[in-house]
Design a protein around this motif. Structure first.
Motif, PDB file in Angstrom:
ATOM      1  N   ASP A  77     -21.229   8.851 -46.197  1.00  0.00           N
ATOM      2  CA  ASP A  77     -21.726   9.931 -47.047  1.00  0.00           C
ATOM      3  C   ASP A  77     -22.753  10.802 -46.327  1.00  0.00           C
ATOM      4  N   THR A  78     -23.428  10.252 -45.312  1.00  0.00           N
ATOM      5  CA  THR A  78     -24.457  11.023 -44.636  1.00  0.00           C
ATOM      6  C   THR A  78     -24.090  11.357 -43.196  1.00  0.00           C
ATOM      7  N   SER A  79     -23.052  10.773 -42.669  1.00  0.00           N
ATOM      8  CA  SER A  79     -22.679  11.009 -41.281  1.00  0.00           C
ATOM      9  C   SER A  79     -22.042  12.388 -41.128  1.00  0.00           C
ATOM     10  N   PRO A  80     -22.405  13.095 -40.056  1.00  0.00           N
ATOM     11  CA  PRO A  80     -21.785  14.398 -39.813  1.00  0.00           C
ATOM     12  C   PRO A  80     -20.386  14.277 -39.215  1.00  0.00           C
ATOM     13  N   VAL A  81     -19.922  13.042 -38.983  1.00  0.00           N
ATOM     14  CA  VAL A  81     -18.612  12.859 -38.349  1.00  0.00           C
ATOM     15  C   VAL A  81     -17.847  11.700 -38.982  1.00  0.00           C
ATOM     16  N   ARG A  82     -16.568  11.681 -38.689  1.00  0.00           N
ATOM     17  CA  ARG A  82     -15.741  10.501 -38.900  1.00  0.00           C
ATOM     18  C   ARG A  82     -14.985  10.291 -37.597  1.00  0.00           C
ATOM     19  N   ILE A  83     -14.545   9.067 -37.357  1.00  0.00           N
ATOM     20  CA  ILE A  83     -13.742   8.809 -36.168  1.00  0.00           C
ATOM     21  C   ILE A  83     -12.355   8.395 -36.622  1.00  0.00           C
ATOM     22  N   GLU A  84     -11.344   8.938 -35.934  1.00  0.00           N
ATOM     23  CA  GLU A  84      -9.949   8.689 -36.259  1.00  0.00           C
ATOM     24  C   GLU A  84      -9.236   8.172 -35.017  1.00  0.00           C
ATOM     25  N   ALA A  85      -8.332   7.218 -35.212  1.00  0.00           N
ATOM     26  CA  ALA A  85      -7.609   6.627 -34.088  1.00  0.00           C
ATOM     27  C   ALA A  85      -6.934   7.699 -33.232  1.00  0.00           C
ATOM     28  N   TRP A  86      -7.049   7.529 -31.934  1.00  0.00           N
ATOM     29  CA  TRP A  86      -6.423   8.432 -30.967  1.00  0.00           C
ATOM     30  C   TRP A  86      -4.915   8.375 -31.146  1.00  0.00           C
ATOM     31  N   SER A  87      -4.251   9.520 -31.000  1.00  0.00           N
ATOM     32  CA  SER A  87      -2.804   9.557 -31.166  1.00  0.00           C
ATOM     33  C   SER A  87      -2.176  10.500 -30.135  1.00  0.00           C
ATOM     34  N   GLU A  88      -0.866  10.507 -30.125  1.00  0.00           N
ATOM     35  CA  GLU A  88      -0.114  11.376 -29.210  1.00  0.00           C
ATOM     36  C   GLU A  88      -0.547  12.835 -29.334  1.00  0.00           C
ATOM     37  N   ARG A  89      -0.922  13.253 -30.514  1.00  0.00           N
ATOM     38  CA  ARG A  89      -1.251  14.674 -30.741  1.00  0.00           C
ATOM     39  C   ARG A  89      -2.607  15.092 -30.168  1.00  0.00           C
ATOM     40  N   ASP A  90      -3.363  14.152 -29.590  1.00  0.00           N
ATOM     41  CA  ASP A  90      -4.723  14.445 -29.139  1.00  0.00           C
ATOM     42  C   ASP A  90      -4.837  14.877 -27.671  1.00  0.00           C
ATOM     43  N   PHE A  91      -3.724  15.128 -27.011  1.00  0.00           N
ATOM     44  CA  PHE A  91      -3.790  15.496 -25.597  1.00  0.00           C
ATOM     45  C   PHE A  91      -4.594  16.778 -25.370  1.00  0.00           C
ATOM     46  N   ASP A  92      -4.440  17.758 -26.236  1.00  0.00           N
ATOM     47  CA  ASP A  92      -5.196  19.007 -26.060  1.00  0.00           C
ATOM     48  C   ASP A  92      -6.699  18.779 -26.167  1.00  0.00           C
ATOM     49  N   LEU A  93      -7.117  17.847 -27.008  1.00  0.00           N
ATOM     50  CA  LEU A  93      -8.538  17.510 -27.104  1.00  0.00           C
ATOM     51  C   LEU A  93      -9.003  16.873 -25.797  1.00  0.00           C
ATOM     52  N   LEU A  94      -8.190  15.995 -25.238  1.00  0.00           N
ATOM     53  CA  LEU A  94      -8.549  15.374 -23.963  1.00  0.00           C
ATOM     54  C   LEU A  94      -8.665  16.436 -22.876  1.00  0.00           C
ATOM     55  N   ARG A  95      -7.780  17.387 -22.875  1.00  0.00           N
ATOM     56  CA  ARG A  95      -7.839  18.488 -21.909  1.00  0.00           C
ATOM     57  C   ARG A  95      -9.124  19.304 -22.115  1.00  0.00           C
ATOM     58  N   ALA A  96      -9.514  19.520 -23.363  1.00  0.00           N
ATOM     59  CA  ALA A  96     -10.719  20.307 -23.650  1.00  0.00           C
ATOM     60  C   ALA A  96     -11.992  19.603 -23.174  1.00  0.00           C
ATOM     61  N   VAL A  97     -12.064  18.271 -23.317  1.00  0.00           N
ATOM     62  CA  VAL A  97     -13.269  17.558 -22.879  1.00  0.00           C
ATOM     63  C   VAL A  97     -13.283  17.320 -21.376  1.00  0.00           C
ATOM     64  N   ASN A  98     -12.251  17.740 -20.689  1.00  0.00           N
ATOM     65  CA  ASN A  98     -12.158  17.606 -19.233  1.00  0.00           C
ATOM     66  C   ASN A  98     -12.825  18.795 -18.517  1.00  0.00           C
ATOM     67  N   ALA A  99     -13.582  19.584 -19.232  1.00  0.00           N
ATOM     68  CA  ALA A  99     -14.250  20.765 -18.666  1.00  0.00           C
ATOM     69  C   ALA A  99     -15.303  20.355 -17.640  1.00  0.00           C
ATOM     70  N   PRO A 100     -15.473  21.161 -16.587  1.00  0.00           N
ATOM     71  CA  PRO A 100     -16.442  20.814 -15.536  1.00  0.00           C
ATOM     72  C   PRO A 100     -17.843  20.496 -16.061  1.00  0.00           C
ATOM     73  N   GLU A 101     -18.340  21.272 -17.017  1.00  0.00           N
ATOM     74  CA  GLU A 101     -19.696  21.035 -17.522  1.00  0.00           C
ATOM     75  C   GLU A 101     -19.796  19.730 -18.307  1.00  0.00           C
ATOM     76  N   LEU A 102     -18.691  19.260 -18.876  1.00  0.00           N
ATOM     77  CA  LEU A 102     -18.703  18.011 -19.625  1.00  0.00           C
ATOM     78  C   LEU A 102     -18.441  16.794 -18.741  1.00  0.00           C
ATOM     79  N   MET A 103     -17.880  17.027 -17.576  1.00  0.00           N
ATOM     80  CA  MET A 103     -17.545  15.931 -16.656  1.00  0.00           C
ATOM     81  C   MET A 103     -18.508  15.847 -15.475  1.00  0.00           C
ATOM     82  N   ALA A 104     -19.580  16.613 -15.512  1.00  0.00           N
ATOM     83  CA  ALA A 104     -20.526  16.673 -14.387  1.00  0.00           C
ATOM     84  C   ALA A 104     -21.113  15.310 -14.032  1.00  0.00           C
TER      85      ALA A 104
END
Length: 174
Positions: A4-31
């Motif tokens: 009720d107070t958390s700003p997030v929920r976590i959902e099991a990783w799935s086949e459809r999440d590849f674009d999210l993985l690509r997005a977090v692969n940014a140079p500034e996030l992988m430094a």
């Protein structure tokens, strides 16, 4: 944090999440993690995440972090088995997209993933190994209730030495 107070929920990783993985692969996030991975490495990582999320042996789980109430993907988090000094433990790690940083997203997701690791009832400890230079991730560990054990040499990705802080959360503590 409860749902009720958390700003997030976590959902099991799935086949459809590849674009999210690509997005977090940014140079500034992988430094602090040796830099971005190649497309081939991302494909392999994505399959490992899908496989881990389908596993029911307690080996771990990977999740997409979803911002509430908008329902938009904000990052990646998970926990997996790791041998540390001859003892099996869980390890956790996360990446939050730049537009969602500084809003408590990583801390809330870390608390949520710790609850999932606790519910697995397989290992007593959950560790995180952020680079000693990664102030934001070290702050997440502190805010999520982890205990700083000290610095240690770590290798991530394989072949890339990294000086890390070893943070530990006792999953049996109430």
């Amino acid at each position: 944090m409860d749902s009720d107070t958390s700003p997030v929920r976590i959902e099991a990783w799935s086949e459809r999440d590849f674009d999210l993985l690509r997005a977090v692969n940014a140079p500034e996030l992988m430094a602090h993690l040796g830099g971005p991975e190649t497309e081939e490495q991302l494909v392999k990582r994505h399959q490992r995440y899908v496989d881990l999320s389908a596993d029911r042996t307690g080996a771990g789980r990977m999740f997409r972090i979803v911002l509430e109430p908008e329902g938009v993907p904000a990052g990646v988090i998970g926990f997996w088995e790791h041998t540390l000094d001859g003892i099996r433990v869980y390890e956790t790690g996360w990446t939050v997209l730049g537009g969602f940083q500084g809003r408590g997203v990583a801390t809330a997701a870390t608390v949520a993933v710790a609850e999932r690791a606790r519910a697995a009832r397989k290992h007593r400890y959950l560790h995180a190994f952020p680079s000693v230079d990664n102030g934001a991730s070290n702050a997440v560990c502190r805010k999520a209730g982890f205990e700083l054990l000290g610095e240690r040499d770590f290798e991530y990705p394989p072949g890339h030495p990294l000086r890390s802080n070893d943070w530990r959360l006792d999953l049996e503590a109430i």
